[in-house]
Motif scaffolding. Sequence first.
Motif, PDB file in Angstrom:
ATOM      1  N   ARG A  90       2.654   2.464   5.766  1.00 39.08           N
ATOM      2  CA  ARG A  90       2.456   2.570   4.668  1.00 39.08           C
ATOM      3  C   ARG A  90       3.212   3.839   3.925  1.00 39.08           C
ATOM      4  N   ARG A  91       3.698   4.126   2.737  1.00 38.64           N
ATOM      5  CA  ARG A  91       4.301   5.003   2.093  1.00 38.64           C
ATOM      6  C   ARG A  91       3.241   5.837   1.644  1.00 38.64           C
ATOM      7  N   GLY A  92       3.566   7.360   1.812  1.00 38.28           N
ATOM      8  CA  GLY A  92       2.473   8.305   1.261  1.00 38.28           C
ATOM      9  C   GLY A  92       2.641   8.593  -0.094  1.00 38.28           C
ATOM     10  N   SER A  93       2.015   9.688  -0.535  1.00 38.65           N
ATOM     11  CA  SER A  93       1.542   9.895  -1.984  1.00 38.65           C
ATOM     12  C   SER A  93       2.847  10.202  -2.442  1.00 38.65           C
ATOM     13  N   ARG A  94       3.963  10.834  -2.085  1.00 39.37           N
ATOM     14  CA  ARG A  94       5.293  10.679  -2.543  1.00 39.37           C
ATOM     15  C   ARG A  94       6.317   9.486  -2.391  1.00 39.37           C
ATOM     16  N   GLY A  95       5.738   8.610  -1.860  1.00 38.89           N
ATOM     17  CA  GLY A  95       6.495   7.462  -1.669  1.00 38.89           C
ATOM     18  C   GLY A  95       7.393   7.464  -0.624  1.00 38.89           C
ATOM     19  N   ASP A  96       7.198   8.256   0.407  1.00 37.17           N
ATOM     20  CA  ASP A  96       7.917   8.279   1.367  1.00 37.17           C
ATOM     21  C   ASP A  96       7.174   7.943   2.866  1.00 37.17           C
ATOM     22  N   GLU A  97       7.804   7.105   3.525  1.00 34.30           N
ATOM     23  CA  GLU A  97       7.278   6.566   4.725  1.00 34.30           C
ATOM     24  C   GLU A  97       6.692   7.868   5.605  1.00 34.30           C
ATOM     25  N   SER A  98       7.725   8.969   5.902  1.00 33.62           N
ATOM     26  CA  SER A  98       7.450   9.891   6.702  1.00 33.62           C
ATOM     27  C   SER A  98       6.219  10.920   5.972  1.00 33.62           C
ATOM     28  N   ASP A  99       5.854  10.551   4.874  1.00 28.79           N
ATOM     29  CA  ASP A  99       4.810  11.234   4.295  1.00 28.79           C
ATOM     30  C   ASP A  99       3.669  10.590   4.226  1.00 28.79           C
ATOM     31  N   GLN A 100       2.753  10.344   5.150  1.00 21.67           N
ATOM     32  CA  GLN A 100       1.616   9.848   5.307  1.00 21.67           C
ATOM     33  C   GLN A 100       0.444  10.521   4.943  1.00 21.67           C
ATOM     34  N   ASP A 101      -0.651   9.918   4.101  1.00 22.13           N
ATOM     35  CA  ASP A 101      -1.550  10.863   4.031  1.00 22.13           C
ATOM     36  C   ASP A 101      -2.778  10.416   5.088  1.00 22.13           C
ATOM     37  N   ALA A 102      -2.818   9.546   5.749  1.00 23.69           N
ATOM     38  CA  ALA A 102      -3.730   9.311   6.734  1.00 23.69           C
ATOM     39  C   ALA A 102      -2.958   8.440   7.875  1.00 23.69           C
ATOM     40  N   GLU A 103      -3.342   9.043   9.128  1.00 22.82           N
ATOM     41  CA  GLU A 103      -2.640   8.221  10.164  1.00 22.82           C
ATOM     42  C   GLU A 103      -3.105   6.598  10.384  1.00 22.82           C
ATOM     43  N   GLU A 104      -1.990   5.735  10.388  1.00 26.41           N
ATOM     44  CA  GLU A 104      -2.564   4.462  10.806  1.00 26.41           C
ATOM     45  C   GLU A 104      -2.737   3.994  12.060  1.00 26.41           C
ATOM     46  N   ILE A 105      -3.538   3.259  12.298  1.00 26.93           N
ATOM     47  CA  ILE A 105      -3.707   2.725  13.801  1.00 26.93           C
ATOM     48  C   ILE A 105      -3.949   1.347  13.781  1.00 26.93           C
ATOM     49  N   LEU A 106      -3.548   0.920  15.055  1.00 28.05           N
ATOM     50  CA  LEU A 106      -3.699  -0.578  15.346  1.00 28.05           C
ATOM     51  C   LEU A 106      -4.684  -0.756  16.656  1.00 28.05           C
ATOM     52  N   SER A 107      -5.307  -1.999  16.582  1.00 27.69           N
ATOM     53  CA  SER A 107      -5.771  -2.587  17.744  1.00 27.69           C
ATOM     54  C   SER A 107      -5.318  -3.658  18.418  1.00 27.69           C
ATOM     55  N   LEU A 108      -4.757  -3.538  19.843  1.00 27.18           N
ATOM     56  CA  LEU A 108      -4.375  -4.470  20.573  1.00 27.18           C
ATOM     57  C   LEU A 108      -5.474  -5.099  21.467  1.00 27.18           C
ATOM     58  N   GLN A 109      -5.379  -6.362  21.550  1.00 23.40           N
ATOM     59  CA  GLN A 109      -6.321  -6.934  22.422  1.00 23.40           C
ATOM     60  C   GLN A 109      -5.876  -8.267  22.951  1.00 23.40           C
ATOM     61  N   LEU A 110      -5.894  -8.594  24.364  1.00 26.47           N
ATOM     62  CA  LEU A 110      -5.402  -9.621  25.065  1.00 26.47           C
ATOM     63  C   LEU A 110      -6.612 -10.846  24.740  1.00 26.47           C
ATOM     64  N   GLY A 111      -5.858 -11.938  24.963  1.00 22.69           N
ATOM     65  CA  GLY A 111      -6.706 -13.226  24.404  1.00 22.69           C
ATOM     66  C   GLY A 111      -6.839 -13.503  25.886  1.00 22.69           C
ATOM     67  N   ALA A 112      -7.650 -14.876  25.835  1.00 22.04           N
ATOM     68  CA  ALA A 112      -8.301 -15.746  27.039  1.00 22.04           C
ATOM     69  C   ALA A 112      -6.975 -15.717  28.026  1.00 22.04           C
TER      70      ALA A 112
END
Length: 285
Positions: A90-112
């Motif tokens: 996401r873009r930060g408050s200034r509209g720049d992708e490098s200016d993030q207000d909070a770190e975004e995280i992903l979960s990765l999970q393997l299936g069956a």
Amino acid sequence: MTAEPLIVGTRDLRRALLATLPHADHDLESDATRIRFEVGTVNITVCATDRLSSVALAIVSVHDVGAFAGQTFDLGVEEVKKILAVHKPRRGSRGDESDQDAEEILSLQLGADDASLETRDVSGLFPGDEALIVPTLTPTDLFPDVPGYIGEAVHAHDRDGVEYRGRALAVFPPRLAVFHAASKAYGAPLGLRLIARRVDWDAPARHSLLITVGDSFIGLVRLEHPDAENDVHPEVLAAWDGWLDRLPQEAARPWEKPEATEPAQDSSPDDDAPPADAKRHLQPV
């Protein structure tokens, strides 16, 4: 299915995928048409190679390794592209992708049976409603040991030295161009180091170009040694000889003051002639 998901930073994962993806073999019938993920206790090692000219390795920091430690799984090129398309920062408050207000995280999970990988945005207070599920590839032992290959080359160079001695080297531009993606992904310059690897002690060392981007990406591109006798790019050697004949051996240095010399005595001097050093005043000071 693993009990606990693997938690990583969205931006960190994207950078690693963008940096390594160009190095994967895009021949659909090749065992190298994949991106390999090797999960450690603190990092994920993301690897790719085309098996012919380059290998690449990127590091992704792990927030929570869950039950993934020690696991290895592979994704196809198209599946990696889907992850990059869905999980954009996401873009930060200034509209720049490098200016993030909070770190975004992903979960990765393997299936069956580890046959699929589920990715989900878990940033903020509530996890994302939608998950991306992509199939994993059947593991193969034919995919090379990229970390071991790079490690062996680097430590052998550190032990044996370059043994370069001005030998001609050749590489086609596309083999170098794939490393631009890593520089762009991490926003840092390419670090270059010529390294040697000796396979046969009775033969000259073979050379590669070691390329790094910060402390998160490292790769190797194979260099060729022109050889007229074996018809390996003899035009490179011929062109080098031409440059030696064409270029001057010393550079002109107009800023250096020439050594003073005694002017020749003329038995019949011309009073109207300019001083002997007049031309010097036309040079840049």
